[in-house]
Design a protein around this motif. Structure first.
Motif, short mmCIF file in Angstrom:
data_model
loop_
_atom_site.label_atom_id
_atom_site.label_comp_id
_atom_site.label_asym_id
_atom_site.label_seq_id
_atom_site.Cartn_x
_atom_site.Cartn_y
_atom_site.Cartn_z
N THR A 365 4.00 -4.82 -8.12
CA THR A 365 3.08 -3.84 -7.33
C THR A 365 2.13 -3.38 -8.19
O THR A 365 2.38 -2.60 -9.00
N SER A 366 0.77 -3.70 -7.98
CA SER A 366 -0.35 -2.94 -8.73
C SER A 366 -1.01 -1.86 -7.93
O SER A 366 -1.24 -1.79 -7.01
N ILE A 367 -1.72 -0.88 -9.07
CA ILE A 367 -2.45 0.08 -8.58
C ILE A 367 -3.72 0.02 -9.12
O ILE A 367 -3.82 -0.19 -10.67
N ARG A 368 -4.91 -0.09 -8.47
CA ARG A 368 -6.20 -0.22 -9.24
C ARG A 368 -6.42 1.03 -9.81
O ARG A 368 -6.31 2.31 -9.06
N ASN A 369 -6.89 1.11 -10.90
CA ASN A 369 -7.31 2.28 -11.73
C ASN A 369 -8.37 2.87 -11.15
O ASN A 369 -8.60 4.11 -11.20
N ASP A 370 -9.44 2.10 -10.76
CA ASP A 370 -10.73 2.94 -10.26
C ASP A 370 -10.69 3.42 -8.76
O ASP A 370 -11.29 4.69 -8.75
N ASN A 371 -9.87 3.34 -7.91
CA ASN A 371 -9.66 3.73 -6.75
C ASN A 371 -8.25 4.14 -6.18
O ASN A 371 -8.12 4.57 -5.12
N GLY A 372 -7.16 3.46 -6.77
CA GLY A 372 -6.02 3.91 -6.62
C GLY A 372 -5.37 3.08 -5.34
O GLY A 372 -4.21 3.14 -4.86
N MET A 373 -6.30 1.94 -4.96
CA MET A 373 -5.33 1.04 -3.89
C MET A 373 -4.56 0.20 -4.56
O MET A 373 -4.32 -0.01 -5.76
N ILE A 374 -3.31 0.08 -3.71
CA ILE A 374 -2.15 -0.62 -4.15
C ILE A 374 -1.96 -1.94 -3.50
O ILE A 374 -2.64 -2.23 -2.39
N PHE A 375 -1.46 -2.94 -4.38
CA PHE A 375 -1.51 -4.35 -4.00
C PHE A 375 -0.31 -4.97 -4.43
O PHE A 375 0.35 -4.93 -5.59
N ASP A 376 0.50 -5.53 -3.37
CA ASP A 376 1.68 -6.40 -3.55
C ASP A 376 1.50 -7.78 -3.14
O ASP A 376 1.86 -7.58 -1.76
N PHE A 377 1.09 -8.63 -3.62
CA PHE A 377 0.89 -10.02 -2.89
C PHE A 377 2.13 -10.76 -2.59
O PHE A 377 2.12 -11.58 -1.43
N GLY A 378 3.21 -10.37 -3.14
CA GLY A 378 4.45 -11.12 -2.92
C GLY A 378 5.12 -10.38 -1.24
O GLY A 378 5.75 -11.18 -0.80
N ALA A 379 4.79 -9.38 -1.29
CA ALA A 379 5.09 -8.50 -0.11
C ALA A 379 3.78 -8.63 1.02
O ALA A 379 4.17 -8.21 2.05
N ASP A 380 2.73 -9.12 0.67
CA ASP A 380 1.50 -9.17 1.52
C ASP A 380 1.35 -7.81 1.82
O ASP A 380 0.73 -7.75 3.11
N PHE A 381 1.35 -7.01 0.92
CA PHE A 381 0.69 -5.49 1.40
C PHE A 381 -0.38 -5.03 0.24
O PHE A 381 -0.36 -5.52 -0.61
N SER A 382 -1.42 -4.74 0.82
CA SER A 382 -2.59 -4.08 0.13
C SER A 382 -2.82 -2.79 1.22
O SER A 382 -2.92 -2.98 2.46
N GLY A 383 -3.40 -1.96 0.46
CA GLY A 383 -3.91 -0.63 1.23
C GLY A 383 -3.60 0.55 0.46
O GLY A 383 -3.37 0.64 -0.97
N THR A 384 -3.91 1.78 1.17
CA THR A 384 -3.54 3.01 0.40
C THR A 384 -2.33 3.79 0.59
O THR A 384 -1.36 2.89 0.76
N VAL A 385 -2.09 4.84 -0.29
CA VAL A 385 -0.78 5.42 -0.41
C VAL A 385 -0.52 5.93 1.05
O VAL A 385 0.69 5.89 1.33
N VAL A 386 -1.24 6.08 1.95
CA VAL A 386 -1.06 6.43 3.35
C VAL A 386 -0.25 5.32 3.75
O VAL A 386 0.69 5.46 4.64
N LYS A 387 -0.98 4.07 3.96
CA LYS A 387 -0.42 2.85 4.64
C LYS A 387 0.86 2.70 3.95
O LYS A 387 1.72 2.53 4.64
N LEU A 388 1.09 3.00 2.63
CA LEU A 388 2.51 2.67 1.90
C LEU A 388 3.43 3.60 2.76
O LEU A 388 4.73 3.27 2.89
N LEU A 389 3.07 4.98 3.03
CA LEU A 389 3.96 5.70 3.30
C LEU A 389 4.19 5.44 4.80
O LEU A 389 5.38 5.58 5.37
N MET A 390 3.33 5.00 5.67
CA MET A 390 3.69 4.47 6.99
C MET A 390 4.42 2.94 7.03
O MET A 390 5.56 3.13 7.79
N ASN A 391 4.25 2.33 6.00
CA ASN A 391 4.87 1.02 6.20
C ASN A 391 6.37 0.97 5.50
O ASN A 391 7.12 0.22 6.19
N TYR A 392 6.49 1.90 4.39
CA TYR A 392 7.71 1.70 3.87
C TYR A 392 8.65 2.91 4.02
O TYR A 392 9.47 3.07 3.39
#
Length: 698
Positions: A365-392
């Motif tokens: 799972t990667s974090i973009r350095n410029d804007n902090g967006m989170i990506f995990d293509f294996g889990a089909d997840f992309s979004g903000t830290v708020v979305k991570l708190l909601m989903n996980y």
């Protein structure tokens, strides 16, 4: 001479405004498809006669097309239309302003409006307009009741909706998008200076702008002039005699180039003062106006060079405003701040990587350095830290925001008693992850008891295995009915039947690393990509959403890696074509080209970060690289990085299809559109493609 043109749009169904027996406006009356014809007018009398001749299936558009008559279709239909010679869309990309154009103001009278705005007849409104625009004393104007004005119920003898609505038509010279914007600024400045525009609360408590004139209708592609409305038997239009009047008959058009805003009233500060007075403690300063000099703007200008600690301090300033919007703090996020927050949540983060799924061997799972967006293509997840708190972490949106704000330094916020634990699939973290301090900020994060949540509404997306998707859906991919003929010129498909057949494998593991399938789940074409070792990399399904909705056709649903770069570079070929998008892969394969195709513009811009970079750079060594750019800014922005990253090529040629075709193209026009268009008249081959492209560019 004041001659100009207007476009009459002709539909097969009524496009006039319609009302039911209660006087409620009917929806679905917008013009989307039919035909059009261009009309010339010399003056306001010509315009009056043209409006009076409209039927309930006709309306007028202020802009023009590059042809005098033709067919109008939706953008999706246009994209798949082979012969586009007389076919256009009702969009900005297909419409133009005349040098001399017709504009109009919209005036609505209501009994409860401010007295200074009231004008109960044409003459009174004319005088008010001259107060705002004294220049219009020498401009010909047509005053006419709007199509929804003066409607009353014959049974109760009461008016429905607005009693008086007036349109004021006039001609302007030297029309362009820039001069129109200058005209809007001039109007706004003078309306606020004369107290003929102001802010007030509506019935819902929201701040709204009230103005003598509505000039939001200055748009060249909108259908804005209609015939008389469609009414049920109990409603009628009250005729009061003079339904229109021309002022300054025979006068000239207003020259938009005469506008000089330097000495005009600067209304922005007054606007903010009114807003602050209305909102009181809930006031939020306008951060969108480029002429404001607020603290927020000065911060925003420095955000790119600010350290993480400075960004956090800026966020703390914003959090003091209880009416602060989440979108106001997101520009300050970066990879370091999001990494810090994730560590507080219990994740192990190293070099902007962490494990989101328990089954992972290595952190992906990667974090973009410029804007902090989170990506995990294996889990089909992309979004903000708020979305991570909601989903996980099973938080609802409000609790996720509150928790984030507390972690970032907000005071006076109380969390809901139940803050929920991570799900089973994500990494198991300590139950004390909600206790601790945020780095570099003296904020104590509250300790929260862990609960389970049985009625959670947010279900996180589960990880998947590409081979498992394929094996569990034995008929997911089949070799017929792939709707290709609705996307690619059927003549081209027929010419390359042999190449097309190779893209239809009987089993996974054919010689081709690109194959076409069909998703029974989505009833749509799919593209399957494998690498040189025949490992599944990406499965892309063309219709992302409801298969019955045409609008979803281009919203690809992708499984696997969007960073994978499909390519085929033959040693004997001296030209390598670079495209963008999944359908480009199919067209490249059909034509037998050597190619590199990026699934997205961002992948192209960060090619040097891709594991395929060295292989691709070496394979274009000494070859001519041709960049086939989509007609949008994001794709244009790939040119500079690709020139640098593919510098081993002998030559890099940039193809812009607007230049090739010598006309303005709609946003998103791409290589597939070009091939469909040109192959109707010319036989496209691997050998002649570059000659056709470069010949047209000369």
């Amino acid at each position: 001479m004041n001659e100009t043109t207007l476009t009459k749009l002709i539909s097969s169904y009524p496009v006039a405004k319609g009302f039911n027996h209660l006087g409620e406006k009917l929806k679905g009356r917008h013009y989307s498809s039919g035909s059009f014809i261009t009309y010339s007018i010399l003056n306001m009398m010509d315009l009056k006669n043209l409006i009076s001749s409209l039927t309930q299936t006709e309306c007028l558009m202020l802009g023009r097309y590059d042809i005098n008559q033709g067919i109008i279709v939706t953008q999706t239909t246009y994209k798949f239309t082979i012969d586009k010679s007389n076919v256009r869309t009702r969009t900005k990309s297909h419409t133009y302003w005349n040098k001399k154009s017709v504009l109009f103001f919209d005036y609505d009278f209501t009994v409860d409006m401010n007295d200074v705005l009231k004008a109960e007849n044409f003459e009174a409104l004319y005088e008010l307009i001259l107060k705002v625009l004294p220049e219009f004393a020498s401009v010909e104007m047509l005053f006419k009741f709007s199509s929804s004005s003066n409607i009353y119920d014959v049974n109760t003898n009461t008016y429905i909706g607005k009693k008086i609505g007036i349109h004021i038509y006039f001609m302007v010279d030297n029309t362009s998008e820039e001069s129109i914007e200058s005209f809007k600024s001039l109007l706004k400045s003078r309306l606020y200076e004369l107290k003929l525009a102001y802010l007030e609360k509506d019935k819902q408590g929201k701040v709204q702008e009230v103005s003598l004139l509505d000039f939001a209708v200055f748009s060249r592609e909108r259908e804005i002039i209609e015939s008389l409305p469609l009414l049920p038997p109990n409603l009628s239009v009250y005729t009061i005699g003079n339904e229109s009047k021309i002022f300054n008959e025979g006068a000239a058009a207003f020259d938009l180039n005469s506008i000089n805003l330097d000495n005009e009233y600067r209304y922005e500060e007054e606007l903010e003062a009114q807003k602050q007075k209305i909102q009181g403690d809930n006031y939020v300063y306008n951060t969108n106006d480029s002429r404001n000099t607020s603290l927020y703007n000065s911060i925003n200008q420095d955000v790119l060079v600010a350290s993480s600690n400075e960004r956090l301090n800026y966020i703390k300033v914003l959090l003091k405003n209880k009416n602060m919007n989440y979108n106001q703090i997101t520009p300050f996020f970066n990879g370091e701040i999001i990494s810090m927050l994730l560590r507080e949540f219990g994740y192990i983060v190293n070099s902007l990587k962490f494990k989101l799924r328990e089954s992972e061997r290595t952190a992906s799972t990667s974090i973009r350095n410029d804007n902090g967006m989170i990506f995990d293509f294996g889990a089909d997840f992309s979004g903000t830290v708020v979305k991570l708190l909601m989903n996980y972490h099973q938080m609802n949106f409000n609790n996720a925001l509150k928790y984030l704000y507390i972690c970032l330094g907000a005071d006076g916020l109380n969390l809901n008693e139940k803050i929920y634990s991570p799900l089973k699939d994500p990494v198991q973290v300590n139950k004390n992850i909600f206790t601790g301090r945020v780095i570099d900020l003296n904020i104590t994060v509250p300790k929260v008891q862990i609960y389970s949540k049985s009625n959670t509404k947010t279900i996180p997306k589960k990880s998947y295995d590409l081979k498992e998707i394929h094996s569990q859906n034995s008929d997911l991919f089949r070799t017929s009915g792939s709707e290709l003929d609705s996307i690619i010129n059927p003549q081209l498909l027929n010419n390359y039947r042999n190449n097309l057949d190779e893209l239809y494998p009987d089993i996974l593991g054919s010689n081709s690393h690109v194959s076409i399938g069909y998703s029974n789940d989505y009833h749509s074409l799919s593209v399957i990509l494998t690498d040189a070792d025949n490992e599944l990399k990406t499965i892309a399904i063309r219709r992302n959403n409801n298969p019955k909705k045409v609008e979803s056709w281009d919203k690809w649903k992708k499984y696997g890696s969007i960073n994978y770069i499909p390519s085929r570079i033959l040693q004997e070929d001296q030209i390598v074509y670079v495209g963008f998008g999944m359908m480009e892969v199919i067209v490249m394969e059909l034509l037998g080209l050597s190619y590199i195709v990026f699934q997205s513009d961002s992948v192209a811009k960060k090619l040097d970060k891709n594991e395929q970079f060295l292989k691709i750079r070496n394979s274009v060594n000494g070859k001519k690289v041709v960049l086939l750019l989509d007609n949008d800014e994001a794709c244009m922005d790939t040119v500079k990085p690709l020139r640098r990253l593919l510098s081993s090529a002998s030559e890099i040629v940039v193809i812009k299809f607007e230049k090739v075709l010598n006309r303005e193209l709609e946003k998103g026009y791409d290589f597939v559109d070009y091939i469909n268009e040109v192959s109707c008249d010319v036989d496209i081959t691997k050998e002649n493609l570059i000659n056709i492209l470069e010949k047209e560019m000369i």
